[in-house]
Motif scaffolding. Structure first.
Motif, short mmCIF file in Angstrom:
data_model
loop_
_atom_site.label_atom_id
_atom_site.label_comp_id
_atom_site.label_asym_id
_atom_site.label_seq_id
_atom_site.Cartn_x
_atom_site.Cartn_y
_atom_site.Cartn_z
N ARG A 154 0.91 -1.14 -0.12
CA ARG A 154 0.07 -0.06 -0.10
C ARG A 154 0.95 1.42 -0.06
NH1 ARG A 154 -3.09 -3.19 3.33
NH2 ARG A 154 -2.58 -2.19 5.25
N LYS B 151 1.00 3.83 -2.95
CA LYS B 151 0.46 5.26 -2.69
C LYS B 151 1.52 6.43 -3.44
CE LYS B 151 -2.02 5.09 1.52
NZ LYS B 151 -1.82 5.78 3.13
N GLU B 152 2.82 5.88 -3.43
CA GLU B 152 3.71 6.56 -4.04
C GLU B 152 3.49 6.57 -5.87
OE1 GLU B 152 8.50 6.37 -4.57
OE2 GLU B 152 7.67 6.44 -2.40
N THR C 11 0.77 6.01 -7.33
CA THR C 11 -0.54 6.55 -7.80
C THR C 11 -0.22 8.05 -7.60
OG1 THR C 11 -1.49 6.12 -5.83
CG2 THR C 11 -1.80 4.69 -7.26
N GLU D 3 -0.59 9.45 -4.75
CA GLU D 3 -1.31 9.84 -3.62
C GLU D 3 -0.54 10.50 -2.51
OE1 GLU D 3 -4.04 7.52 -0.25
OE2 GLU D 3 -3.81 6.34 -2.13
N THR D 4 0.82 10.23 -2.32
CA THR D 4 1.64 10.75 -1.52
C THR D 4 2.84 11.66 -2.39
OG1 THR D 4 3.25 10.58 0.29
CG2 THR D 4 3.28 8.82 -1.15
#
Length: 184
Positions: free
Chosen positions: A133, A137-138, A140, A142-143
């Motif tokens: 996860r 996140k990286e 996509t 997201e972060t």
């Protein structure tokens, strides 16, 4: 966790450099010598007054396996501290994605295959899922943190190809959560 990951291999100070830097697969005698390092790390780190008391335990148990086939104590699932399980996944990922004198780093596809085949026996499923996860996140966006990309190099990961691999592994690790996420 970051401090534990940095310090967990202080124990290799007691292992001969020829073994650590061997450009070939080591033999049984050398392997036995190398396998002393987790207990040695615990002995080195225990007398130090860390602000985080679990660091010596993470060094000692980072080669334990969920199925009890690890070392130095042959611990199983619940006996292994969570921090040591996290260091195990991080250390294994680093070993798989770093060139070594005796082998080239693996492709990301190969890393996913290894994580899939060793989750439950070597790796804790919850830790692998959390790791996936974080990587997802990286990839996509997201972060904004780019820790994986900095560590692995810009060309190692390919979001278009790797996001589906991570999502598939996550679905296998936690089908109920995956199904719930798909219905939202």
């Amino acid at each position: 966790m970051a401090i534990a990951c940095y310090l967990h291999y202080v124990c290799k100070l007691v292992v001969e450099r020829d073994i650590i830097n061997a450009p070939y697969w080591i033999d049984a005698k050398q392997s036995s010598e190398l396998n002393r390092h987790p207990a040695a790390g615990f002995e080195i780190l225990s007398p130090i007054h860390h602000p985080y008391a679990d660091i010596p335990l993470m060094a000692r148990y980072h080669h334990e396996r969920m199925d009890g086939g690890g070392y130095p104590d042959g611990l199983t699932d619940k006996q292994i501290p969570l921090g040591a399980k996290i260091v195990t996944v991080a250390d294994s990922f680093d070993a798989m994605t770093t060139d070594r004198p005796y082998k080239k780093r693996r492709t990301f596809d190969e890393v996913i295959v290894d994580l899939r085949s060793n989750t439950g026996s070597q790796f804790d499923p919850t830790v692998v899922a959390a790791f996936c996860r974080a990587l997802l996140k990286e990839l996509t966006g997201e972060t904004k943190e780019r820790k994986f990309l900095k560590m692995l190099g810009k060309t190692y990961l390919d979001a278009e190809k790797d996001i589906p691999l991570l999502n598939q592994l996550l679905a296998e690790l936690d089908p109920a959560r995956s199904a719930a996420a798909g219905t939202m």
